[in-house]
Motif scaffolding. Structure first.
Motif, PDB file in Angstrom:
ATOM      1  N   ARG A 361       5.374 -15.837  -9.414  1.00 45.96           N
ATOM      2  CA  ARG A 361       5.263 -14.904  -8.289  1.00 45.96           C
ATOM      3  C   ARG A 361       6.497 -14.025  -8.082  1.00 45.96           C
ATOM      4  O   ARG A 361       6.357 -12.818  -7.886  1.00 45.96           O
ATOM      5  CB  ARG A 361       4.887 -15.650  -7.017  1.00 45.96           C
ATOM      6  N   SER A 362       7.699 -14.624  -8.139  1.00 45.74           N
ATOM      7  CA  SER A 362       8.894 -13.794  -7.886  1.00 45.74           C
ATOM      8  C   SER A 362       9.019 -12.711  -8.950  1.00 45.74           C
ATOM      9  O   SER A 362       9.303 -11.552  -8.641  1.00 45.74           O
ATOM     10  CB  SER A 362      10.162 -14.631  -7.910  1.00 45.74           C
ATOM     11  N   ALA A 363       8.804 -13.117 -10.195  1.00 45.16           N
ATOM     12  CA  ALA A 363       8.939 -12.149 -11.277  1.00 45.16           C
ATOM     13  C   ALA A 363       7.873 -11.063 -11.162  1.00 45.16           C
ATOM     14  O   ALA A 363       8.143  -9.887 -11.410  1.00 45.16           O
ATOM     15  CB  ALA A 363       8.844 -12.850 -12.626  1.00 45.16           C
ATOM     16  N   ALA A 364       6.671 -11.450 -10.747  1.00 45.57           N
ATOM     17  CA  ALA A 364       5.600 -10.464 -10.640  1.00 45.57           C
ATOM     18  C   ALA A 364       5.932  -9.390  -9.602  1.00 45.57           C
ATOM     19  O   ALA A 364       5.724  -8.198  -9.837  1.00 45.57           O
ATOM     20  CB  ALA A 364       4.287 -11.157 -10.274  1.00 45.57           C
ATOM     21  N   ILE A 365       6.473  -9.829  -8.466  1.00 47.43           N
ATOM     22  CA  ILE A 365       6.802  -8.857  -7.414  1.00 47.43           C
ATOM     23  C   ILE A 365       7.969  -7.977  -7.856  1.00 47.43           C
ATOM     24  O   ILE A 365       7.946  -6.752  -7.707  1.00 47.43           O
ATOM     25  CB  ILE A 365       7.163  -9.584  -6.097  1.00 47.43           C
ATOM     26  N   ALA A 366       9.005  -8.602  -8.427  1.00 46.48           N
ATOM     27  CA  ALA A 366      10.149  -7.811  -8.892  1.00 46.48           C
ATOM     28  C   ALA A 366       9.687  -6.809  -9.935  1.00 46.48           C
ATOM     29  O   ALA A 366      10.100  -5.642  -9.927  1.00 46.48           O
ATOM     30  CB  ALA A 366      11.226  -8.729  -9.473  1.00 46.48           C
ATOM     31  N   ASP A 367       8.802  -7.255 -10.818  1.00 44.16           N
ATOM     32  CA  ASP A 367       8.299  -6.377 -11.863  1.00 44.16           C
ATOM     33  C   ASP A 367       7.505  -5.212 -11.270  1.00 44.16           C
ATOM     34  O   ASP A 367       7.617  -4.075 -11.719  1.00 44.16           O
ATOM     35  CB  ASP A 367       7.412  -7.184 -12.807  1.00 44.16           C
ATOM     36  N   MET A 368       6.740  -5.501 -10.224  1.00 48.17           N
ATOM     37  CA  MET A 368       5.979  -4.441  -9.563  1.00 48.17           C
ATOM     38  C   MET A 368       6.930  -3.364  -9.037  1.00 48.17           C
ATOM     39  O   MET A 368       6.713  -2.176  -9.222  1.00 48.17           O
ATOM     40  CB  MET A 368       5.163  -5.068  -8.426  1.00 48.17           C
ATOM     41  N   ARG A 369       8.024  -3.803  -8.419  1.00 48.17           N
ATOM     42  CA  ARG A 369       8.979  -2.829  -7.877  1.00 48.17           C
ATOM     43  C   ARG A 369       9.624  -2.023  -9.002  1.00 48.17           C
ATOM     44  O   ARG A 369       9.717  -0.799  -8.918  1.00 48.17           O
ATOM     45  CB  ARG A 369      10.069  -3.546  -7.078  1.00 48.17           C
ATOM     46  N   TYR A 370      10.065  -2.733 -10.038  1.00 48.67           N
ATOM     47  CA  TYR A 370      10.736  -2.002 -11.114  1.00 48.67           C
ATOM     48  C   TYR A 370       9.768  -1.070 -11.842  1.00 48.67           C
ATOM     49  O   TYR A 370      10.166  -0.009 -12.329  1.00 48.67           O
ATOM     50  CB  TYR A 370      11.425  -2.966 -12.090  1.00 48.67           C
ATOM     51  N   ALA A 371       8.502  -1.449 -11.905  1.00 50.50           N
ATOM     52  CA  ALA A 371       7.533  -0.560 -12.551  1.00 50.50           C
ATOM     53  C   ALA A 371       7.423   0.740 -11.767  1.00 50.50           C
ATOM     54  O   ALA A 371       7.382   1.837 -12.349  1.00 50.50           O
ATOM     55  CB  ALA A 371       6.173  -1.253 -12.641  1.00 50.50           C
ATOM     56  N   TYR A 372       7.409   0.629 -10.436  1.00 49.56           N
ATOM     57  CA  TYR A 372       7.311   1.850  -9.643  1.00 49.56           C
ATOM     58  C   TYR A 372       8.570   2.705  -9.828  1.00 49.56           C
ATOM     59  O   TYR A 372       8.501   3.928  -9.971  1.00 49.56           O
ATOM     60  CB  TYR A 372       7.108   1.506  -8.163  1.00 49.56           C
ATOM     61  N   ILE A 373       9.715   2.024  -9.851  1.00 54.74           N
ATOM     62  CA  ILE A 373      10.978   2.753 -10.023  1.00 54.74           C
ATOM     63  C   ILE A 373      10.973   3.493 -11.362  1.00 54.74           C
ATOM     64  O   ILE A 373      11.363   4.658 -11.453  1.00 54.74           O
ATOM     65  CB  ILE A 373      12.167   1.779  -9.961  1.00 54.74           C
ATOM     66  N   LYS A 374      10.498   2.828 -12.390  1.00 54.20           N
ATOM     67  CA  LYS A 374      10.452   3.445 -13.711  1.00 54.20           C
ATOM     68  C   LYS A 374       9.603   4.705 -13.672  1.00 54.20           C
ATOM     69  O   LYS A 374       9.971   5.737 -14.213  1.00 54.20           O
ATOM     70  CB  LYS A 374       9.847   2.459 -14.708  1.00 54.20           C
ATOM     71  N   ASN A 375       8.503   4.561 -12.993  1.00 58.00           N
ATOM     72  CA  ASN A 375       7.603   5.688 -12.838  1.00 58.00           C
ATOM     73  C   ASN A 375       8.299   6.845 -12.107  1.00 58.00           C
ATOM     74  O   ASN A 375       8.276   7.993 -12.558  1.00 58.00           O
ATOM     75  CB  ASN A 375       6.367   5.187 -12.076  1.00 58.00           C
ATOM     76  N   VAL A 376       8.951   6.539 -10.987  1.00 54.03           N
ATOM     77  CA  VAL A 376       9.650   7.573 -10.221  1.00 54.03           C
ATOM     78  C   VAL A 376      10.721   8.229 -11.095  1.00 54.03           C
ATOM     79  O   VAL A 376      10.816   9.457 -11.185  1.00 54.03           O
ATOM     80  CB  VAL A 376      10.313   6.975  -8.955  1.00 54.03           C
TER      81      VAL A 376
END
Ligand code: GDP
Ligand code: MG
Length: 780
Positions: A361-376
């Motif tokens: 779970r922790s990695a999934a949420i962190a990954d979700m945030r970093y994925a959005y950042i990558k996109n931005v």
């Protein structure tokens, strides 16, 4: 294969971030996430910790932690194309009047005029917060502590905006409470409900910095992003499409350079606008239905619906609460007060998400945030070429953290700092100030005589206040000079490297590398040393370091050493002095080992630290800091020390019938000393005058010598011999710190700790002196 085994200079793909609890969360927050490329840069000179590169910035980590990070090596890494398309705009920004391209410039619902607009200034460490804070507030700021903790709290109104109040929060990387400071910052934003957030983002390090931004946006508080260090980005040929970024993040983004004072006015305008009209971030939803199967998206929204009522009741923004719950944050879970059933459902949702996403779970949420950042970033950032600052830093680091050069350079630099402070600049200024104080004393002295002032009052003013406060005041230049150098070292980024280099040594006594700084300053003066423990991230390390610093030989003990070695050990002066310094260190180490087994059982803070590029601090920051330290010191000199001076003067000038005595052997102080004399007899120090001098040494260590000189008129050969002189030296080295130092301990840790420390050190001193005296007897 784990990160520990990766050869130096090679890269690998993280396949699993092991470990558990808050430390693991911290790794994830720092970007150590499965799927990220990580490069090992170097080992510290003593083989631990290691330095590595992830997402373009440098982190340190101990080997034991690196072992928990699993990696796979590939032949070649596709360096992810993170450049924005060619047609992207230069860094321009819509002025306030242009009706910003994304967010409604609302004029509905303004806060009533006269409402104080409170702001939290939040950002990563080294993102330029202090610099920006000083630019925003000018000189109208005040320093205090956060309630209940002794972390500096700086507040101030924005210049020319009297109805505003900005609070500089401790630098944080995430809203997960990993260190006590992160908890402070998170609680401030959650509980004090500032009217607005100014989020400072280091544009040269934008991936990692936006991670915090993602979480701040969820707080549902009006916010502006200050994109700092734009001078470096553009200077190296990079650019950022600010308009696009505003659109993607839903808040105003203002490119600034805090140190050059560029863009700050515009930042102020936007900050005031969003807070006045309470314009909340337009976007708080960063999970994508289509990303990695959408498992995280579905789980998050399910949790949002599940806990909505509880979050509202607890006053926690619901989106923030939901992502924290999924991450496994116990404090938020507790605050929400969910029913048993709801907790079960929550757990099921989380498990389902883990299954579907294939990450915990922790990695999934962190990954979700970093994925959005990558996109931005891929849509807005045109990466600069490798920056000059980075290249310069790497060159400097070849020497300053190099395998064979690190420690020699460390000794050289610290030696230079102490030499300049205690022998050259500080000593020179101190000399000047002493002359000034002497002149003033003489002037007041003759003035009082001329006016025929009563003898007792005259004595109080001249021998009490002027001598006492004056002798302490003359330390001001040394303290300010020492702080000048230390702030240079710290702001430039060198202190972080020292901690990196020395970590292995300090770990052996239960501390982490960062504690080296206060301990070193302790050789100068315990007072600034204790103040400097504030740079330590954990309460445990901070307390332990504070309790150890007084064992270091401060400069005020030097006159005592000089005086007695000259009288009793003329041939072995240097040897005895060095011996005393080393004895202090040894006792400190033993004490540390003892503390570690008893009071402070936990582990020293894990050593996850960023090594920022070397940067020159701005004169304004340095000036501000020196002024604060000087003010702090002066305040103390005229309160605690002033009072103590009067008390000691009174005790040595009056007898028990409260009449003024010429001969101090009749004074109250002599009587008190007579009472404790038996305690000192086993040490060979059974004489009331010696006891008196030791008591007066509590005021300031130097006065041990001056008191002895007055009371004995030079002839103490009859009372002391070589052996008792040695015992006196050892006792002076170790016994309770001076009033000023104890006042600092009290300020940092409270009265109880200060008193305990004083008693404890007296005890240690007594036993050590007793041992010296006793063992000596065997030989003589
Ligand atoms: P804090 O740790 O967030 O308080 O960061 P500081 O304000 O201490 O700044 C860290 C370093 O960055 C200092 O050496 C500053 O001089 C430097 N710095 C701050 N703002 C800027 C900027 O806009 N441009 C450049 N080049 N350096 C900056
Ligand atoms: Mg700062």
């Amino acid at each position: 294969m784990t990160l520990k085994d990766l050869p130096i200079g090679e890269s690998a793909l993280i396949s699993k971030t092991g470990g558990n609890g808050e430390l693991r969360q911290h790794f994830l927050d720092m970007g150590v996430i499965p799927g990220t490329i990580i490069k090992k840069i170097k080992l510290a000179p003593m083989g631990d910790p290691i330095e590595f590169d992830v997402n373009g910035y440098e982190l340190t980590m101990r080997l034991a932690d690196a072992e928990k990070i699993e990696i796979t090596q590939q032949d070649n890494y596709e360096v992810s194309a993170q450049n924005a398309s060619d047609d992207h705009n230069k860094t321009i920004h819509p002025g306030l009047g242009e009706d910003g391209k994304f967010h409604s410039k609302g004029d509905g619902n303004p806060l009533p005029d006269g409402t104080i607009l409170t702001y939290a200034l939040v950002g990563n460490q080294n993102s330029g917060k202090t610099t920006l804070f000083n630019q925003l507030t000018g000189s109208n700021q005040h320093v205090g502590n956060f309630p209940g903790v002794t972390v500096d709290r700086k507040d101030g109104a924005i210049r020319n905006q009297p109805n505003t109040l900005v609070t500089d929060l401790p630098g944080i990387y995430s809203m997960s409470p990993y260190s006590s400071e992160e908890l402070i910052s998170r609680d401030f934003v959650l509980n004090e409900k500032p009217r607005g957030i100014i989020n400072i983002v280091d544009a040269t390090n934008i991936h990692r910095n936006l991670y915090l931004t993602m979480q701040l946006l969820e707080m549902d508080i009006p916010m502006v992003i200050a994109l700092n260090m734009m001078d470096e980005v553009t200077g190296n040929g990079g650019s950022i499409d600010v308009n696009k970024m505003e659109e993607l993040l839903g808040v105003p983004v203002i490119p600034i350079s805090a140190s050059k004072n560029q863009g700050v006015d515009e930042l102020i305008k936007h900050a005031i606008h969003v807070a006045h009209f309470q314009e909340k971030p337009l976007r708080q939803d960063f999970c994508d239905e289509n990303e990695s199967g959408g498992a995280v998206h579905r789980a998050l929204h399910a949790v949002i619906h599940l806990i909505q009522d509880h979050a509202e009741k607890a006053g926690i923004p619901v989106r923030f609460a939901a992502s924290k719950l999924l991450e496994g944050d116990k404090r938020i879970l507790y605050a929400l007060n969910l029913d048993v059933n709801e907790k079960e459902i929550l757990e099921h949702i989380a498990l389902q998400m883990e299954n579907e996403r294939g990450l915990d779970r922790s990695a999934a949420i962190a990954d979700m945030r970093y994925a959005y950042i990558k996109n931005v970033c891929s849509r807005t950032v045109r990466k600069p070429r490798e920056s000059r600052e980075r290249i310069r830093s790497q060159k400097i680091d070849m020497l300053l953290t190099g395998k064979y050069t690190a420690i020699p350079f460390f000794i050289l630099i610290m030696g230079l700092v102490f030499f300049l402070t205690f022998n050259v600049i500080g000593a020179f200024l101190q000399g000047l100030l002493e002359k000034g104080i002497e002149g003033l004393t003489a002037l007041v002295d003759s003035g009082l005589s001329a006016m025929g002032t009563n003898e007792v009052l005259h004595d109080l003013i001249i021998d009490g206040i002027f001598t006492g406060v004056g002798s302490v005041l003359s330390f001001l230049p040394i303290i300010v000079t020492l702080f000048f150098f230390l702030s240079l070292l710290e702001d430039s980024g060198y202190i972080a490297r020292v901690a990196f280099v020395m970590d292995t040594l300090l770990r052996k006594i239960g501390l982490s590398g960062r504690s080296i700084v206060p301990l070193l300053i302790g050789f100068g003066c315990t007072v600034p040393a204790i103040m400097s423990t504030r740079i330590l991230p954990s309460e445990r390390d901070r307390k332990m370091t504070i309790l150890l610093t007084p064992f270091m030989s401060c400069t005020a003990k030097l006159p005592i050493y000089a005086f007695f070695t000259a009288a009793f050990f003329p041939k072995y002066g240097g040897l005895v002095m060095t011996g005393l310094y080393i004895l202090g260190i040894i006792v400190g180490i033993l004490a540390a080992l003892l503390y570690r087994k008893t009071l402070f059982k936990g582990e020293p803070v894990p050593f996850v630290m960023e090594l920022p590029n070397y940067r020159l601090p701005t004169p304004k920051n340095v000036g501000q800091l020196l002024w604060e330290k000087a003010k702090d010191f002066l305040e103390r000199a005229f309160t605690v020390i002033f009072m103590a001076t009067i008390v000691i003067w009174f005790l040595q000038s009056f007898n028990l019938h409260l009449s003024f005595v010429e001969d101090s052997s009749q004074s109250i102080l002599a009587k008190i000393s007579g009472l404790i004399e038996p305690v000192f007899r086993p040490l060979g120090l059974g004489d009331w005058r010696i006891c008196t001098s030791l008591i007066s040494g509590v005021m300031a260590k130097e006065s041990v010598v001056s008191t002895l000189e007055i009371l004995f008129d030079g002839g103490f050969g009859s009372v002391l011999n070589t052996l008792s002189a040695a015992s006196l030296l050892v006792f002076s080295l170790l016994y309770c710190p001076c009033i000023a130092a104890m006042a600092s301990v009290k300020r940092e840790l409270g009265t109880r700790w200060a008193i305990t420390l004083a008693l404890w050190q007296c005890l240690v001193a007594w036993f050590c002196a007793f041992a010296v005296y006793g063992i000596g007897h065997l030989f003589i």
